[in-house]
Scaffold this active site. Structure first.
Site, PDB file in Angstrom:
ATOM      1  N   GLU A   1     -61.538 -55.861 -51.216  1.00 33.10           N
ATOM      2  CA  GLU A   1     -61.168 -55.703 -52.619  1.00 33.10           C
ATOM      3  C   GLU A   1     -62.172 -56.278 -53.601  1.00 33.10           C
ATOM      4  O   GLU A   1     -62.497 -55.642 -54.594  1.00 33.10           O
ATOM      5  CB  GLU A   1     -59.804 -56.360 -52.859  1.00 33.10           C
ATOM      6  CG  GLU A   1     -58.704 -55.794 -51.982  1.00 33.10           C
ATOM      7  CD  GLU A   1     -57.389 -56.526 -52.159  1.00 33.10           C
ATOM      8  OE1 GLU A   1     -56.715 -56.279 -53.171  1.00 33.10           O
ATOM      9  OE2 GLU A   1     -57.049 -57.341 -51.287  1.00 33.10           O
TER      10      GLU A   1
ATOM     11  N   ARG B   1     -48.086 -54.047 -45.867  1.00 36.29           N
ATOM     12  CA  ARG B   1     -49.231 -54.761 -46.427  1.00 36.29           C
ATOM     13  C   ARG B   1     -48.842 -56.191 -46.738  1.00 36.29           C
ATOM     14  O   ARG B   1     -47.760 -56.461 -47.255  1.00 36.29           O
ATOM     15  CB  ARG B   1     -49.753 -54.097 -47.704  1.00 36.29           C
ATOM     16  CG  ARG B   1     -51.002 -54.806 -48.252  1.00 36.29           C
ATOM     17  CD  ARG B   1     -51.653 -54.043 -49.381  1.00 36.29           C
ATOM     18  NE  ARG B   1     -50.976 -54.230 -50.645  1.00 36.29           N
ATOM     19  CZ  ARG B   1     -51.592 -54.539 -51.806  1.00 36.29           C
ATOM     20  NH1 ARG B   1     -52.904 -54.710 -51.839  1.00 36.29           N
ATOM     21  NH2 ARG B   1     -50.903 -54.660 -52.915  1.00 36.29           N
TER      22      ARG B   1
ATOM     23  N   ARG C   1     -56.868 -46.255 -55.258  1.00 36.17           N
ATOM     24  CA  ARG C   1     -57.145 -45.885 -56.650  1.00 36.17           C
ATOM     25  C   ARG C   1     -55.885 -45.996 -57.494  1.00 36.17           C
ATOM     26  O   ARG C   1     -54.809 -45.630 -57.068  1.00 36.17           O
ATOM     27  CB  ARG C   1     -57.656 -44.442 -56.732  1.00 36.17           C
ATOM     28  CG  ARG C   1     -59.054 -44.247 -56.225  1.00 36.17           C
ATOM     29  CD  ARG C   1     -59.303 -42.807 -55.825  1.00 36.17           C
ATOM     30  NE  ARG C   1     -58.899 -41.843 -56.836  1.00 36.17           N
ATOM     31  CZ  ARG C   1     -59.692 -41.340 -57.783  1.00 36.17           C
ATOM     32  NH1 ARG C   1     -60.942 -41.745 -57.861  1.00 36.17           N
ATOM     33  NH2 ARG C   1     -59.255 -40.447 -58.643  1.00 36.17           N
TER      34      ARG C   1
ATOM     35  N   HIS D   1     -46.782 -49.782 -56.949  1.00 38.45           N
ATOM     36  CA  HIS D   1     -47.294 -50.256 -58.234  1.00 38.45           C
ATOM     37  C   HIS D   1     -46.747 -49.345 -59.322  1.00 38.45           C
ATOM     38  O   HIS D   1     -47.465 -48.533 -59.875  1.00 38.45           O
ATOM     39  CB  HIS D   1     -48.828 -50.201 -58.268  1.00 38.45           C
ATOM     40  CG  HIS D   1     -49.488 -51.130 -57.322  1.00 38.45           C
ATOM     41  ND1 HIS D   1     -49.886 -52.392 -57.687  1.00 38.45           N
ATOM     42  CD2 HIS D   1     -49.837 -50.989 -56.033  1.00 38.45           C
ATOM     43  CE1 HIS D   1     -50.453 -52.985 -56.646  1.00 38.45           C
ATOM     44  NE2 HIS D   1     -50.434 -52.157 -55.643  1.00 38.45           N
TER      45      HIS D   1
ATOM     46  N   ASP E   1     -59.092 -54.550 -57.947  1.00 37.93           N
ATOM     47  CA  ASP E   1     -59.592 -55.921 -57.954  1.00 37.93           C
ATOM     48  C   ASP E   1     -61.107 -55.968 -58.021  1.00 37.93           C
ATOM     49  O   ASP E   1     -61.673 -56.902 -58.585  1.00 37.93           O
ATOM     50  CB  ASP E   1     -59.074 -56.673 -56.727  1.00 37.93           C
ATOM     51  CG  ASP E   1     -57.620 -57.079 -56.884  1.00 37.93           C
ATOM     52  OD1 ASP E   1     -57.343 -57.975 -57.692  1.00 37.93           O
ATOM     53  OD2 ASP E   1     -56.764 -56.473 -56.230  1.00 37.93           O
TER      54      ASP E   1
ATOM     55  N   ARG F   1     -52.471 -59.370 -61.694  1.00 37.66           N
ATOM     56  CA  ARG F   1     -52.521 -58.072 -61.049  1.00 37.66           C
ATOM     57  C   ARG F   1     -53.306 -57.119 -61.945  1.00 37.66           C
ATOM     58  O   ARG F   1     -53.372 -57.272 -63.152  1.00 37.66           O
ATOM     59  CB  ARG F   1     -51.108 -57.536 -60.817  1.00 37.66           C
ATOM     60  CG  ARG F   1     -50.344 -58.370 -59.823  1.00 37.66           C
ATOM     61  CD  ARG F   1     -49.199 -57.599 -59.196  1.00 37.66           C
ATOM     62  NE  ARG F   1     -48.682 -58.374 -58.083  1.00 37.66           N
ATOM     63  CZ  ARG F   1     -49.230 -58.411 -56.883  1.00 37.66           C
ATOM     64  NH1 ARG F   1     -50.307 -57.694 -56.641  1.00 37.66           N
ATOM     65  NH2 ARG F   1     -48.724 -59.142 -55.929  1.00 37.66           N
TER      66      ARG F   1
END
Length: 922
Positions: free
Chosen positions: A541, A416, A619, A148, A581, A754
């Site tokens: 999530e 993932r 996190r 990310h 999320d 996102r």
């Protein structure tokens, strides 16, 4: 606003001097490079921003400076304020470093979050050795660099800042002569000039391969130096305190990565990318070892005419094949040449390209890192036998610890994927194999039966010529690439498989089916049970999934086959908790409490079924995505949630802030380790018999907060329109900060966005909504007119690390928010009725939340418990003001039809500058 920190003014004067020095040099360069007119505009904006902070002018007067500004003029102004902010950040970091050194020099007690402080606490606790050994049995602290990327700075800019930092450190030396300072200042000018003439934003979106390399750069910058040394120190210190135990039999700190393995919503992750990620990581590790071996070969020049070596060392030297006459009497050099040869052969076998320091060799490759470690231990033993321990304790010991920590793989690559994708692919495989024509139509219990039956047989579902969809082919190719990495580099190369949006037992078992097709999951036979080198990890999530997480875990472990797999993995089950999320789903307070409750339930479930639990915390960098100080966050976990082990994602700009250089990396890793040890070995919750009463209060607050949050995000007409038009959401999609799409799928719902663009949008518009909205309403409604209830919350704030952390992080976000600036962004909303309704609610909730924070904590200021933040806001935030006004002006221009490349670039530059200054880009 006065600089009223708790420190005397003279202590912060060096910080102001640094900011004046760097800002002055930048100002001179702006005048030279952009001209006097632009310089005067920048200076006017700067001085007016400081006047605004002192309430000497109205915000509209500053905004008027930029009304109708030519885009060509706006760009250098944006660049100037972005660089001012960047240099102010640098000065702050140096000041914190300086203050820590001063504390140490003064002989003050070590600060919390340092290992020195943790050792003192452990010494005072009088812990029994057996309990320490049991609690630290599977100890692991794993910072996981994720896919990310919200680090908006280019690598080139990053390198320039690193050089400026080094020069500023040198400038602070007390023994410098005037000519030294003159030389350093000239070099500072060179570097800041380079910074000014370097483009701050990318012209194109980075490729995944670039992100892989950027993630790996931190090893050469700091982690190769810091992690092995930290692991060795921890082992020594803990065994010195509990000598009867064999505590920490493996390295405590073991890093991981998602970059190249996380394909949830990222179509660019392919089998080739997995191979690239694992092989490049391995190459970096082997390259490091070969470099260190070459240096050792030069250093260990001892002659066997002067020293006596062990027979094992002599045999190692003989086996090297190095029979040159010049080295006939240098057994250590010959032995090390042989080790280099074998490791080079290993590199030739497993890598796609040869590393630096590679040595052509016909020697047998090392099959496992343990073989290399054995040879290094042979050298170590021989050195110590002839009283050369001082030599063994330096580079050789560091290399040994590095191999122990990083193996041949460097860092574990997590896989993932979303559970929905697993279901589609498994349904297709089962249909092709004739097992079931419509798996997706089955109820949960029948799905589990079908999956368990397949997992008990060695028969694959498909053969190589199977005609499958592109999706199925792609997913199978990826897990096969993971299997190849495990085969070549060892099981730690790909240790985990994470199932996003996991909500059932079948979601877990479907991932196991894919691993079985790749040969990673072995069904076993009548003599041996099923086994799998990769741990299956459910990711909970949403708020509902967090609440159901313990039940899902219990049900999965009730499946005998899966329970056998976990037993074969050391009876350890990992669970991942999603912060981003859950916050987007239920708001700040609700998400934080749902996570805490989920951990309590998971700890109880693990205890009931007799397994060890490891939690993986997803996190982000911002509070809205679980961010905040790591030490406090770990101590705020519920009892039993940190049993010697912790995995935590590190994202975006946070990675650079923590790991860009050895000093920062050491400090931040110490904070993770310290908090993990204290949470594991000490009672840090502090609630005692009052725990259940406190939990009930938070249950009620969470429901009230969720109602307030959903009232805004789901029940307020026009909220989505307001969000999309009052923030630069649409423009963020074209900002080249990552390879990954902004949304999981095309949608107009904020729930499918996102978390990064969701948080980044609110951050840019200075509302920071994900970090506080709903809290004020919840506290106000729960307290009502009952002052005794307010006292209860105050008591929880003082006694309970969790509640203190929630309030402190919320205050940090509120302090960085600015409703006055947010009002300017609200002007971008075309529909005045939507603007008035939505912004009116936001403004009122902001006021309520600030008031309730002050009432609960007793502070008159949002930075009352955080003088460093107060100082930061004082020094840096005037530089943000012009960037926000320019962004609004440019967004108006862009949305009115001026979509020239220069306008788009200028908007992106304001995003970059604000993200840099706020240190929270998403």
């Amino acid at each position: 606003m006065a600089d009223s920190t708790t420190a005397p003014r003279e202590l912060t004067e060096p910080l102001r001097e640094d900011i004046r020095l760097l800002g002055g040099i930048l100002g001179e360069i702006v005048r030279e490079q952009a001209g006097e007119r632009i310089f005067q505009l920048v200076e006017t904006a700067r001085t007016e921003s400081f006047r605004l902070r002192r309430s000497e002018i109205h915000r509209s007067e500053l905004a008027a400076l930029f009304d109708g500004i030519d885009t060509a003029d706006a760009i250098p102004v944006i660049r100037a304020f972005s660089h001012f902010s960047l240099l102010a950040n640098l000065a702050e970091d140096l000041h914190r470093e300086r203050r820590r050194a001063a504390h140490r020099k003064a002989g003050e007690a070590p600060q919390n979050s340092s290992l020195a402080a943790t050792y003192r606490k452990l010494d005072s606790a009088d812990l029994p050795a057996g309990r320490v050994a049991e609690l630290l049995k599977d100890a692991q602290v794993s910072p996981v660099i994720t896919a990310h990327p919200t680090e908006t700075r280019r690598r080139t800019v990053f390198e320039v800042i690193k050089r400026i930092t080094a020069l500023m450190r040198e400038r602070a030396r007390p023994d410098l002569e005037p000519e030294d300072i003159e030389r350093i200042d000239l070099n500072l000018r060179r570097q800041i000039l380079t910074l000014w003439q370097t483009a701050v934003i990318r012209l194109s979106r980075p490729q995944l391969e670039t992100e892989i390399d950027e993630g790996l750069r931190y090893y050469t910058m700091s982690l190769f130096e810091v992690i092995p040394a930290l692991n060795a120190e921890m082992r020594t210190e803990l065994r010195r305190r509990w000598p009867a135990t064999d505590v920490l039999t493996h390295p405590l700190v073991r890093p991981g990565s998602w970059i190249g393995g996380d394909r949830d919503g990222n179509p660019y992750v392919t089998a080739d990318v997995v191979r690239t990620a694992t092989r490049r990581a391995s190459m970096l590790a082997l390259e490091h070892y070969l470099n260190e071996l070459e240096a050792l070969e030069q250093e260990l020049s001892m002659s066997d005419r002067l020293v006596t070596v062990t027979p094992e060392l002599a045999a190692l030297a003989e086996a090297s094949g190095d029979d040159g006459p010049s080295r006939a009497d240098e057994p250590y050099r010959r032995a090390l040449r042989g080790i280099r040869g074998r490791l080079s052969a290993t590199a030739g076998d497993v890598l796609d390209e040869l590393p630096h320091h590679w040595l052509e060799s016909s020697l047998t490759p090392y099959g496992r890192p343990e073989e290399l470690l054995a040879d290094l231990e042979t050298i170590d033993t021989s050195l110590r036998k002839h009283s050369d321990g001082i030599l063994a304790d330096q580079r050789l010991a560091a290399l040994h610890e590095a191999v122990l920590t990083f193996g041949f793989h460097l860092c574990g690559l997590d896989m993932r994927q979303n559970s929905e994708t697993h279901e589609q692919v498994v349904a297709e495989l089962l249909a092709w194999a004739g097992v079931h024509r419509d798996y997706s139509s089955l109820p949960e219990s029948e799905r589990v039966d079908v999956l368990v039956t397949e997992l008990r047989t060695r028969r694959p579902l498909i053969r190589p010529d199977a005609k499958l969809s592109d999706l199925a082919h792609g997913e199978l190719a990826i897990v096969r690439a993971a299997a190849a990495a495990i085969r070549d580099l060892g099981p730690d190369a790909v240790p985990h498989y994470i199932i996003s949006m996991c909500s059932s037992v079948s979601d877990m078992l479907e991932a196991a089916i894919l691993l079985k097709e790749a040969g990673i999951f072995d069904p076993g036979n009548s003599d041996d049970g099923p086994s799998c080198s990769v741990r299956l990890i459910p990711l909970f999530e949403t708020i509902d999934d967090l609440r159901a997480g313990a039940s899902i875990l219990r049900s999965t472990l009730d499946v005998p086959l899966y329970r056998d797999v976990v037993r074969g993995q050391g009876n350890l089950q990992e669970v991942m908790l999603g912060y981003s999320d859950s916050n987007k789903d239920g708001g700040y307070v609700t998400a934080n409490w749902a996570l805490y409750r989920a951990e309590l339930d998971l700890v109880e479930a693990a205890r009931d079924v007799g397994i060890r639990l490891r939690l993986f915390h997803g996190r982000g960098g911002t509070v809205g995505r679980g961010g905040g100080p790591s030490y406090e966050a770990i101590l705020a976990q519920p009892p039993g949630a940190v049993t010697g082990s912790l995995r935590i994602t590190e994202q975006g700009e946070v990675i650079a802030a923590k790991y860009a250089e050895p000093l920062m990396a050491r400090r931040n890793l110490e904070s993770l380790v310290s908090a993990t040890l204290e949470s594991t070995l000490l009672d840090v919750e502090g609630l005692g018999d009052d725990a259940e009463a406190a939990y009930t209060i938070l249950d009620e607050l969470a429901e009230l907060a969720r109602d307030a949050y959903t009232d805004l995000t789901q029940r307020t007409p026009g909220f989505i329109e307001y969000f999309r038009t009052s923030t630069p959401l649409a423009e963020i999609g074209s900002l080249n900060i990552g390879s990954r799409p902004a949304s999981r799928k095309p949608t107009k719902s904020h729930q499918d966005l996102r978390a990064i663009p969701w948080v980044l949008s609110w951050t840019q518009s200075r509302i920071m909504l994900p970090g506080w909205y709903g809290a004020g309403s919840a506290f106000t409604a729960w307290v009502g007119d009952d002052q005794s209830r307010l006292k209860q919350l105050t008591d929880l704030y003082k006694r309970w690390p969790f509640f203190h952390s929630v309030m402190s992080n919320m205050a940090m976000v509120l302090a960085k928010s600015d409703i006055g600036l947010a009002a300017r962004y609200a002007e971008l909303v075309p529909d005045s009725s939507v603007r008035d309704l939505v912004f009116g609610k936001i403004r009122e909730e902001h006021s309520r939340t600030v008031d309730m924070y002050k009432a609960i904590t007793g502070y008159d200021d949002l930075t009352g418990d955080n003088p460093a933040l107060h100082r930061s806001i004082h020094n840096r935030f005037p530089y943000l003001e012009p960037l926000n006004h320019l962004q609004v002006e440019l967004l108006k221009r862009y949305r009115s039809g001026d979509d020239s490349p220069y306008v788009r670039r200028a908007i992106h530059m304001t995003m970059n500058g604000l993200a840099t200054a706020l240190r929270n880009s998403g």
